[in-house]
Write a protein that holds these residues in place. Sequence first.
Motif, PDB file in Angstrom:
ATOM      1  N   GLU A  22      28.449 108.919  77.718  1.00  0.00           N
ATOM      2  CA  GLU A  22      28.012 109.335  76.385  1.00  0.00           C
ATOM      3  C   GLU A  22      26.493 109.226  76.254  1.00  0.00           C
ATOM      4  OE1 GLU A  22      30.107 106.727  73.762  1.00  0.00           O
ATOM      5  OE2 GLU A  22      32.057 107.424  74.447  1.00  0.00           O
ATOM      6  N   MET A  23      25.906 108.181  76.828  1.00  0.00           N
ATOM      7  CA  MET A  23      24.465 107.978  76.740  1.00  0.00           C
ATOM      8  C   MET A  23      23.695 108.976  77.588  1.00  0.00           C
ATOM      9  SD  MET A  23      24.200 103.812  76.702  1.00  0.00           S
ATOM     10  CE  MET A  23      22.451 103.870  77.026  1.00  0.00           C
ATOM     11  N   SER A  24      24.335 109.566  78.593  1.00  0.00           N
ATOM     12  CA  SER A  24      23.608 110.466  79.484  1.00  0.00           C
ATOM     13  C   SER A  24      22.995 111.639  78.731  1.00  0.00           C
ATOM     14  CB  SER A  24      24.498 110.944  80.625  1.00  0.00           C
ATOM     15  OG  SER A  24      25.551 111.747  80.122  1.00  0.00           O
ATOM     16  N   GLY A  25      23.614 112.072  77.650  1.00  0.00           N
ATOM     17  CA  GLY A  25      23.036 113.132  76.829  1.00  0.00           C
ATOM     18  C   GLY A  25      21.729 112.702  76.200  1.00  0.00           C
ATOM     19  N   GLU A  26      21.676 111.449  75.725  1.00  0.00           N
ATOM     20  CA  GLU A  26      20.443 110.920  75.146  1.00  0.00           C
ATOM     21  C   GLU A  26      19.343 110.832  76.205  1.00  0.00           C
ATOM     22  OE1 GLU A  26      21.834 107.201  73.547  1.00  0.00           O
ATOM     23  OE2 GLU A  26      22.103 108.077  71.555  1.00  0.00           O
ATOM     24  N   TYR A  27      19.717 110.420  77.409  1.00  0.00           N
ATOM     25  CA  TYR A  27      18.729 110.330  78.487  1.00  0.00           C
ATOM     26  C   TYR A  27      18.269 111.718  78.927  1.00  0.00           C
ATOM     27  CZ  TYR A  27      18.855 105.318  78.861  1.00  0.00           C
ATOM     28  OH  TYR A  27      18.703 103.981  78.591  1.00  0.00           O
ATOM     29  N   ALA A  28      19.171 112.683  78.957  1.00  0.00           N
ATOM     30  CA  ALA A  28      18.774 114.057  79.295  1.00  0.00           C
ATOM     31  C   ALA A  28      17.781 114.575  78.259  1.00  0.00           C
ATOM     32  CB  ALA A  28      20.000 114.960  79.372  1.00  0.00           C
ATOM     33  N   GLU A  29      18.019 114.261  76.993  1.00  0.00           N
ATOM     34  CA  GLU A  29      17.100 114.664  75.929  1.00  0.00           C
ATOM     35  C   GLU A  29      15.736 113.994  76.116  1.00  0.00           C
ATOM     36  OE1 GLU A  29      16.729 114.051  71.144  1.00  0.00           O
ATOM     37  OE2 GLU A  29      18.746 114.390  71.953  1.00  0.00           O
ATOM     38  N   PHE A  30      15.742 112.695  76.436  1.00  0.00           N
ATOM     39  CA  PHE A  30      14.486 111.995  76.699  1.00  0.00           C
ATOM     40  C   PHE A  30      13.756 112.626  77.881  1.00  0.00           C
ATOM     41  CE2 PHE A  30      12.251 108.942  79.381  1.00  0.00           C
ATOM     42  CZ  PHE A  30      11.202 108.618  78.538  1.00  0.00           C
ATOM     43  N   ASN A  31      14.483 112.922  78.959  1.00  0.00           N
ATOM     44  CA  ASN A  31      13.864 113.518  80.153  1.00  0.00           C
ATOM     45  C   ASN A  31      13.162 114.831  79.806  1.00  0.00           C
ATOM     46  OD1 ASN A  31      14.781 111.403  81.722  1.00  0.00           O
ATOM     47  ND2 ASN A  31      16.538 112.519  82.511  1.00  0.00           N
ATOM     48  N   ARG A  32      13.780 115.645  78.974  1.00  0.00           N
ATOM     49  CA  ARG A  32      13.155 116.910  78.562  1.00  0.00           C
ATOM     50  C   ARG A  32      11.920 116.648  77.692  1.00  0.00           C
ATOM     51  NH1 ARG A  32      18.551 118.352  78.278  1.00  0.00           N
ATOM     52  NH2 ARG A  32      18.686 117.858  76.051  1.00  0.00           N
ATOM     53  N   ALA A  33      12.057 115.745  76.737  1.00  0.00           N
ATOM     54  CA  ALA A  33      10.966 115.477  75.800  1.00  0.00           C
ATOM     55  C   ALA A  33       9.758 114.839  76.482  1.00  0.00           C
ATOM     56  CB  ALA A  33      11.457 114.583  74.660  1.00  0.00           C
ATOM     57  N   ALA A  34       9.987 114.017  77.503  1.00  0.00           N
ATOM     58  CA  ALA A  34       8.899 113.292  78.166  1.00  0.00           C
ATOM     59  C   ALA A  34       8.506 113.899  79.506  1.00  0.00           C
ATOM     60  CB  ALA A  34       9.310 111.832  78.346  1.00  0.00           C
ATOM     61  N   ALA A  35       8.967 115.102  79.795  1.00  0.00           N
ATOM     62  CA  ALA A  35       8.744 115.726  81.104  1.00  0.00           C
ATOM     63  C   ALA A  35       7.271 115.754  81.506  1.00  0.00           C
ATOM     64  CB  ALA A  35       9.327 117.135  81.122  1.00  0.00           C
ATOM     65  N   ALA A  36       6.369 115.900  80.547  1.00  0.00           N
ATOM     66  CA  ALA A  36       4.945 115.996  80.870  1.00  0.00           C
ATOM     67  C   ALA A  36       4.384 114.722  81.494  1.00  0.00           C
ATOM     68  CB  ALA A  36       4.149 116.349  79.611  1.00  0.00           C
ATOM     69  N   VAL A  37       4.982 113.561  81.200  1.00  0.00           N
ATOM     70  CA  VAL A  37       4.459 112.301  81.737  1.00  0.00           C
ATOM     71  C   VAL A  37       5.393 111.639  82.757  1.00  0.00           C
ATOM     72  CG1 VAL A  37       3.054 111.851  79.687  1.00  0.00           C
ATOM     73  CG2 VAL A  37       5.354 110.876  79.837  1.00  0.00           C
ATOM     74  N   LEU A  38       6.620 112.128  82.910  1.00  0.00           N
ATOM     75  CA  LEU A  38       7.566 111.520  83.857  1.00  0.00           C
ATOM     76  C   LEU A  38       7.178 111.863  85.292  1.00  0.00           C
ATOM     77  CD1 LEU A  38      11.104 112.045  82.276  1.00  0.00           C
ATOM     78  CD2 LEU A  38       9.713 109.974  82.329  1.00  0.00           C
ATOM     79  N   ARG A  39       7.156 110.850  86.136  1.00  0.00           N
ATOM     80  CA  ARG A  39       6.879 111.052  87.555  1.00  0.00           C
ATOM     81  C   ARG A  39       8.038 110.598  88.430  1.00  0.00           C
ATOM     82  NH1 ARG A  39       4.207 113.754  85.171  1.00  0.00           N
ATOM     83  NH2 ARG A  39       1.954 113.891  85.066  1.00  0.00           N
ATOM     84  N   GLY A  40       9.079 110.078  87.809  1.00  0.00           N
ATOM     85  CA  GLY A  40      10.254 109.637  88.553  1.00  0.00           C
ATOM     86  C   GLY A  40      11.070 108.683  87.719  1.00  0.00           C
ATOM     87  N   GLY A  41      12.216 108.310  88.233  1.00  0.00           N
ATOM     88  CA  GLY A  41      13.067 107.350  87.552  1.00  0.00           C
ATOM     89  C   GLY A  41      14.495 107.466  88.022  1.00  0.00           C
ATOM     90  N   ASN A  42      15.224 106.381  87.903  1.00  0.00           N
ATOM     91  CA  ASN A  42      16.625 106.342  88.302  1.00  0.00           C
ATOM     92  C   ASN A  42      17.334 105.204  87.593  1.00  0.00           C
ATOM     93  OD1 ASN A  42      17.141 108.346  90.517  1.00  0.00           O
ATOM     94  ND2 ASN A  42      15.381 107.286  91.395  1.00  0.00           N
ATOM     95  N   ALA A  43      18.649 105.304  87.565  1.00  0.00           N
ATOM     96  CA  ALA A  43      19.489 104.190  87.139  1.00  0.00           C
ATOM     97  C   ALA A  43      19.737 103.320  88.371  1.00  0.00           C
ATOM     98  CB  ALA A  43      20.811 104.706  86.591  1.00  0.00           C
ATOM     99  N   LEU A  44      20.086 102.083  88.129  1.00  0.00           N
ATOM    100  CA  LEU A  44      20.366 101.156  89.223  1.00  0.00           C
ATOM    101  C   LEU A  44      21.817 100.709  89.171  1.00  0.00           C
ATOM    102  CD1 LEU A  44      17.164  98.952  88.896  1.00  0.00           C
ATOM    103  CD2 LEU A  44      17.583 100.780  90.550  1.00  0.00           C
TER     104      LEU A  44
END
Length: 116
Positions: A22-44
């Motif tokens: 359920e949270m993956s949708g929120e994270y997908a939204e964050f990934n789109r919104a912050a795409a300009a500054v994201l350089r990587g990331g993962n769940a552990l």
Amino acid sequence: MTTYLALIYTPEMDWDQSKPAEMSGEYAEFNRAAAAVLRGGNALYPTATATTVRVSGGKGGDVLTTDGPYAETKEALTGYYVLECADLEEAVKTAAQIPAAWNGGVVEVRPIVQFS
């Protein structure tokens, strides 16, 4: 531009349960919104899969491993993002949009030392 690590601490995650899905949708939204500054990331994977490594006696000494994380805590390191931001203010503003920041977890922001 400075590079920051946004460390995500939440209660332990069981990736087989529905809440992470359920949270993956929120994270997908964050990934789109912050795409300009994201350089990587993962769940552990959960802390039960961690192996802690120590070397006794200095470099080249005996390698000691322990199953599990280094510290016992209520919240665990469950993921991270690498952010490239103009300053700490922009990094904090971006980190505040990571779903864990308002879904029962915390996000720690640290500048990354760039070695050449």
